[in-house]
Design a protein around this motif. Structure first.
Motif, PDB file in Angstrom:
ATOM      1  N   ARG A 177       0.912  -1.346   0.005  1.00 48.05           N
ATOM      2  CA  ARG A 177      -0.143   0.099  -0.271  1.00 48.05           C
ATOM      3  C   ARG A 177       0.897   1.113   0.037  1.00 48.05           C
ATOM      4  O   ARG A 177       0.630   2.271  -0.659  1.00 48.05           O
ATOM      5  N   VAL A 178       1.912   1.254   0.691  1.00 44.79           N
ATOM      6  CA  VAL A 178       2.690   2.264   0.526  1.00 44.79           C
ATOM      7  C   VAL A 178       3.492   2.730  -0.691  1.00 44.79           C
ATOM      8  O   VAL A 178       3.633   3.774  -1.074  1.00 44.79           O
ATOM      9  N   TRP A 179       3.788   1.359  -1.277  1.00 45.63           N
ATOM     10  CA  TRP A 179       4.349   1.614  -2.703  1.00 45.63           C
ATOM     11  C   TRP A 179       3.097   2.098  -3.835  1.00 45.63           C
ATOM     12  O   TRP A 179       3.408   2.988  -4.560  1.00 45.63           O
ATOM     13  N   ARG A 180       1.856   1.776  -3.284  1.00 47.34           N
ATOM     14  CA  ARG A 180       0.861   1.976  -4.275  1.00 47.34           C
ATOM     15  C   ARG A 180       0.394   3.567  -3.854  1.00 47.34           C
ATOM     16  O   ARG A 180       0.186   4.375  -4.964  1.00 47.34           O
ATOM     17  N   TYR A 181       0.586   4.134  -2.597  1.00 48.12           N
ATOM     18  CA  TYR A 181       0.304   5.608  -2.483  1.00 48.12           C
ATOM     19  C   TYR A 181       1.297   6.573  -2.566  1.00 48.12           C
ATOM     20  O   TYR A 181       1.174   7.798  -2.927  1.00 48.12           O
ATOM     21  N   ARG A 182       2.718   6.078  -3.153  1.00 49.36           N
ATOM     22  CA  ARG A 182       3.869   6.857  -3.302  1.00 49.36           C
ATOM     23  C   ARG A 182       3.749   7.739  -4.471  1.00 49.36           C
ATOM     24  O   ARG A 182       3.383   7.264  -5.600  1.00 49.36           O
ATOM     25  N   GLY A 183       3.715   9.075  -4.200  1.00 48.79           N
ATOM     26  CA  GLY A 183       3.623  10.032  -5.102  1.00 48.79           C
ATOM     27  C   GLY A 183       2.422  10.371  -5.862  1.00 48.79           C
ATOM     28  O   GLY A 183       2.291  11.157  -6.616  1.00 48.79           O
ATOM     29  N   LEU A 184       1.373   9.519  -5.316  1.00 49.05           N
ATOM     30  CA  LEU A 184      -0.130   9.584  -5.880  1.00 49.05           C
ATOM     31  C   LEU A 184      -0.829  10.930  -5.642  1.00 49.05           C
ATOM     32  O   LEU A 184      -1.320  11.446  -6.462  1.00 49.05           O
ATOM     33  N   GLU A 185      -0.606  11.658  -4.592  1.00 51.95           N
ATOM     34  CA  GLU A 185      -0.900  12.932  -4.385  1.00 51.95           C
ATOM     35  C   GLU A 185      -0.452  13.910  -5.358  1.00 51.95           C
ATOM     36  O   GLU A 185      -1.392  14.944  -5.661  1.00 51.95           O
ATOM     37  N   SER A 186       0.875  14.063  -5.308  1.00 48.50           N
ATOM     38  CA  SER A 186       1.526  15.088  -6.256  1.00 48.50           C
ATOM     39  C   SER A 186       1.065  14.840  -7.696  1.00 48.50           C
ATOM     40  O   SER A 186       0.724  15.626  -8.575  1.00 48.50           O
ATOM     41  N   GLN A 187       1.077  13.579  -8.067  1.00 50.44           N
ATOM     42  CA  GLN A 187       0.666  13.155  -9.566  1.00 50.44           C
ATOM     43  C   GLN A 187      -0.851  13.540  -9.759  1.00 50.44           C
ATOM     44  O   GLN A 187      -1.402  14.010 -10.776  1.00 50.44           O
ATOM     45  N   THR A 188      -1.769  13.453  -8.667  1.00 44.61           N
ATOM     46  CA  THR A 188      -3.154  13.553  -9.026  1.00 44.61           C
ATOM     47  C   THR A 188      -3.250  15.163  -9.096  1.00 44.61           C
ATOM     48  O   THR A 188      -4.025  15.531 -10.195  1.00 44.61           O
ATOM     49  N   ARG A 189      -2.605  15.959  -8.452  1.00 38.15           N
ATOM     50  CA  ARG A 189      -2.898  17.491  -8.447  1.00 38.15           C
ATOM     51  C   ARG A 189      -2.127  17.911  -9.869  1.00 38.15           C
ATOM     52  O   ARG A 189      -2.541  18.833 -10.427  1.00 38.15           O
ATOM     53  N   ALA A 190      -1.064  17.255 -10.204  1.00 37.16           N
ATOM     54  CA  ALA A 190      -0.373  17.418 -11.511  1.00 37.16           C
ATOM     55  C   ALA A 190      -1.315  17.441 -12.666  1.00 37.16           C
ATOM     56  O   ALA A 190      -1.504  18.294 -13.562  1.00 37.16           O
ATOM     57  N   VAL A 191      -1.849  16.088 -12.676  1.00 33.72           N
ATOM     58  CA  VAL A 191      -2.828  15.758 -13.802  1.00 33.72           C
ATOM     59  C   VAL A 191      -4.121  16.676 -13.830  1.00 33.72           C
ATOM     60  O   VAL A 191      -4.512  17.016 -14.918  1.00 33.72           O
ATOM     61  N   THR A 192      -4.542  17.003 -12.366  1.00 33.64           N
ATOM     62  CA  THR A 192      -5.575  17.788 -12.403  1.00 33.64           C
ATOM     63  C   THR A 192      -5.563  19.250 -13.057  1.00 33.64           C
ATOM     64  O   THR A 192      -6.326  19.952 -13.789  1.00 33.64           O
ATOM     65  N   ARG A 193      -4.155  19.719 -12.677  1.00 31.71           N
ATOM     66  CA  ARG A 193      -4.098  21.176 -13.029  1.00 31.71           C
ATOM     67  C   ARG A 193      -3.579  21.210 -14.766  1.00 31.71           C
ATOM     68  O   ARG A 193      -4.248  22.049 -15.224  1.00 31.71           O
ATOM     69  N   GLU A 194      -3.179  20.232 -15.227  1.00 27.93           N
ATOM     70  CA  GLU A 194      -2.947  20.115 -16.763  1.00 27.93           C
ATOM     71  C   GLU A 194      -4.041  19.763 -17.379  1.00 27.93           C
ATOM     72  O   GLU A 194      -4.543  20.568 -18.566  1.00 27.93           O
ATOM     73  N   VAL A 246      -9.870  24.892 -19.966  1.00 16.80           N
ATOM     74  CA  VAL A 246     -10.201  26.173 -19.871  1.00 16.80           C
ATOM     75  C   VAL A 246      -9.682  26.773 -21.324  1.00 16.80           C
ATOM     76  O   VAL A 246     -10.574  27.751 -21.978  1.00 16.80           O
ATOM     77  N   LYS A 247      -8.665  26.118 -21.976  1.00 15.66           N
ATOM     78  CA  LYS A 247      -8.452  26.513 -23.499  1.00 15.66           C
ATOM     79  C   LYS A 247      -9.412  25.952 -24.353  1.00 15.66           C
ATOM     80  O   LYS A 247      -9.199  26.139 -25.728  1.00 15.66           O
ATOM     81  N   ARG A 248     -10.331  25.341 -23.970  1.00 13.05           N
ATOM     82  CA  ARG A 248     -11.442  24.738 -24.664  1.00 13.05           C
ATOM     83  C   ARG A 248     -10.722  23.423 -25.566  1.00 13.05           C
ATOM     84  O   ARG A 248     -11.280  23.436 -26.694  1.00 13.05           O
ATOM     85  N   ASN A 249      -9.592  23.013 -25.244  1.00 12.74           N
ATOM     86  CA  ASN A 249      -9.144  21.940 -25.799  1.00 12.74           C
ATOM     87  C   ASN A 249      -9.503  20.601 -25.386  1.00 12.74           C
ATOM     88  O   ASN A 249      -8.738  19.989 -24.381  1.00 12.74           O
ATOM     89  N   VAL A 250     -10.686  20.062 -25.455  1.00 13.85           N
ATOM     90  CA  VAL A 250     -11.179  18.839 -24.895  1.00 13.85           C
ATOM     91  C   VAL A 250     -10.558  17.725 -25.280  1.00 13.85           C
ATOM     92  O   VAL A 250     -10.355  16.915 -24.503  1.00 13.85           O
ATOM     93  N   ASP A 251     -10.192  17.678 -26.383  1.00 16.33           N
ATOM     94  CA  ASP A 251      -9.589  16.511 -27.254  1.00 16.33           C
ATOM     95  C   ASP A 251      -8.223  16.341 -26.516  1.00 16.33           C
ATOM     96  O   ASP A 251      -7.732  14.943 -26.253  1.00 16.33           O
ATOM     97  N   GLY A 252      -7.606  17.458 -26.285  1.00 19.72           N
ATOM     98  CA  GLY A 252      -6.250  17.411 -25.748  1.00 19.72           C
ATOM     99  C   GLY A 252      -6.353  17.040 -24.283  1.00 19.72           C
ATOM    100  O   GLY A 252      -5.543  15.941 -23.792  1.00 19.72           O
ATOM    101  N   ALA A 253      -7.257  17.500 -23.432  1.00 20.29           N
ATOM    102  CA  ALA A 253      -7.493  16.926 -22.191  1.00 20.29           C
ATOM    103  C   ALA A 253      -7.879  15.157 -22.097  1.00 20.29           C
ATOM    104  O   ALA A 253      -7.255  14.712 -21.201  1.00 20.29           O
ATOM    105  N   ARG A 254      -8.885  14.788 -23.010  1.00 20.45           N
ATOM    106  CA  ARG A 254      -8.911  13.481 -23.244  1.00 20.45           C
ATOM    107  C   ARG A 254      -7.744  12.808 -23.524  1.00 20.45           C
ATOM    108  O   ARG A 254      -7.510  11.647 -22.779  1.00 20.45           O
ATOM    109  N   SER A 255      -6.891  13.203 -24.315  1.00 20.24           N
ATOM    110  CA  SER A 255      -5.610  12.516 -24.627  1.00 20.24           C
ATOM    111  C   SER A 255      -4.625  12.275 -23.434  1.00 20.24           C
ATOM    112  O   SER A 255      -4.154  11.477 -23.259  1.00 20.24           O
ATOM    113  N   LEU A 256      -4.645  13.466 -22.720  1.00 17.14           N
ATOM    114  CA  LEU A 256      -3.616  13.707 -21.757  1.00 17.14           C
ATOM    115  C   LEU A 256      -4.019  12.586 -20.729  1.00 17.14           C
ATOM    116  O   LEU A 256      -3.411  11.811 -20.091  1.00 17.14           O
ATOM    117  N   CYS A 257      -5.531  12.377 -20.431  1.00 15.84           N
ATOM    118  CA  CYS A 257      -6.148  11.520 -19.464  1.00 15.84           C
ATOM    119  C   CYS A 257      -5.778   9.902 -19.884  1.00 15.84           C
ATOM    120  O   CYS A 257      -5.630   9.228 -18.999  1.00 15.84           O
TER     121      CYS A 257
END
Length: 226
Positions: free
Chosen positions: A34-51, A57-68
């Motif tokens: 579980r510790v390995w599973r949680y490792r860096g997950l919070e920062s990764q979540t915030r980074a993906v959310t921000r991007e 916001v730029k109305r690039n829905v296809d780009g957001a979908r591709s990123l996810c």
């Protein structure tokens, strides 16, 4: 206390020490996984959310979908699930996000119930060993026909070692259980905030798209900047 002395004490603790040893191995295995599973997950979540939000916001829905789609984080799967739905009310989309988020949080807590169960049962296993040790001490007294510390010493020693082992495993398991529960709760809160920001970004995209459509109709089908 030397390792050899500790191993000798555990060996003197009787059969109840073996299930406690197995429980300890299981607890440590789940903890490390579980510790390995949680490792860096919070920062990764915030980074993906921000991007993702920046692209929306730029109305690039296809780009957001591709990123996810390229991301392996659980929050990206939640965002993809929300972006698969079209032309639904905001309340319904919020429920879609809630369901996907609950599934991800449940996955974060996978296996924690085992540690909690071990923490709850270990003292009783130690108590069982204590009872067995005391019974053995009285049996020795009955066989020898006399009392005295020399007769009951082995049984009492087994009883005390079993009690100590059970309490030790229980304390360690409950510490790990509470730690992992707290980590999972923090990640769940991060998911909730990310989903709120994601939903707000989608509302912005829908509102902007609706405004452009209305302006295009007024100006004969061509977009005129405001």
């Amino acid at each position: 206390m030397e390792a050899r002395t500790l191993l000798q004490l555990l060996q003197d603790g009787g059969l109840t020490v073996y299930p406690l040893a197995v429980a300890s191995v299981i607890t440590l295995t789940i903890l490390f996984e579980r510790v390995w599973r949680y490792r860096g997950l919070e920062s990764q979540t915030r980074a993906v959310t921000r991007e993702t939000i920046e692209l929306l916001v730029k109305r690039n829905v296809d780009g957001a979908r591709s990123l996810c789609e390229k991301s392996a984080t659980p929050i990206s799967k939640i965002f993809l699930e929300a972006m698969r739905w079209r032309n639904i009310a905001i309340e319904d989309l919020d429920r879609v996000l809630l369901t996907a988020r609950q599934e991800s949080v449940a996955d974060l807590k996978r296996g924690l119930w085992v540690i909690g169960t071990i923490g709850s049962l270990a003292p009783y296993v130690g108590l069982f060993g204590t009872v067995v040790g005391i019974i053995r001490a009285f049996q020795h007294m009955a066989v020898e026909g006399v009392g005295g510390f020399d007769v009951v010493a082995a049984g009492i020693s087994e009883a005390l070692i079993a009690t100590a082992a059970g309490l030790f495993v229980a304390i360690v398991a409950l510490i790990f259980f509470n730690y992992l529960q707290t980590r999972a709760a923090v990640l769940g809160t991060t998911y909730a905030r990310s989903c709120e920001r994601f939903l707000q970004a989608l509302i912005f995209v829908e509102t902007a798209a609706g405004g452009e459509s209305n302006r295009a109709e007024v100006h004969g089908g061509s977009f005129v900047p405001a």
